[in-house]
Design an enzyme around this catalytic site. Sequence first.
Site, mmCIF file in Angstrom:
data_model
loop_
_atom_site.group_PDB
_atom_site.id
_atom_site.type_symbol
_atom_site.label_atom_id
_atom_site.label_comp_id
_atom_site.label_asym_id
_atom_site.label_seq_id
_atom_site.Cartn_x
_atom_site.Cartn_y
_atom_site.Cartn_z
ATOM 1 C CE LYS A 1 37.777 31.282 34.151
ATOM 2 N NZ LYS A 1 38.312 31.641 32.832
ATOM 3 C CB SER B 1 36.989 35.226 32.209
ATOM 4 O OG SER B 1 37.832 34.211 31.728
ATOM 5 C CB SER C 1 40.814 34.324 30.730
ATOM 6 O OG SER C 1 39.807 34.457 29.770
#
Length: 135
Positions: free
Chosen positions: A7, A87, A111
């Site tokens: 990420k 996310s 997320s």
Amino acid sequence: GVPVAFKDMMDVAGHIIYEGRNPDPAHQEEWVYAEKDDLMVTRLRDLGAIVFGVTIEVEGGVSPLGFNSHFQGPLSPYSKNRYSGGSSSGSAVAVATGIVPVAIGYDGGGSIRLPGRKLTVIPYSIFNLYIMLIL
């Protein structure tokens, strides 16, 4: 080694960590230049992982939609008319499309769980750090 993506909030040496912020050079004062690896990246490298790179995330990691307007994605690989959710959506899309078999992301409020559910990949949790897998 196994290819792994991370990420865009984990430091990966040599990469710019945007944390979902504007990639336009006019905004480069907001960018983070990773000089060394995050501990998770270091440990996976030590185990032989091949670091593929970083994935798109929602700006600041604060939206359940999974869409970043600066990068215009990531969208669901199953329908370009749908968001991927969460996310850590870039990590989920990287796994769902087969770019990498494993991607690392964080989950504070869905997320990873949201895009995992929407994109049919398996979110595996280790102390609030989530790993996306194809099983």
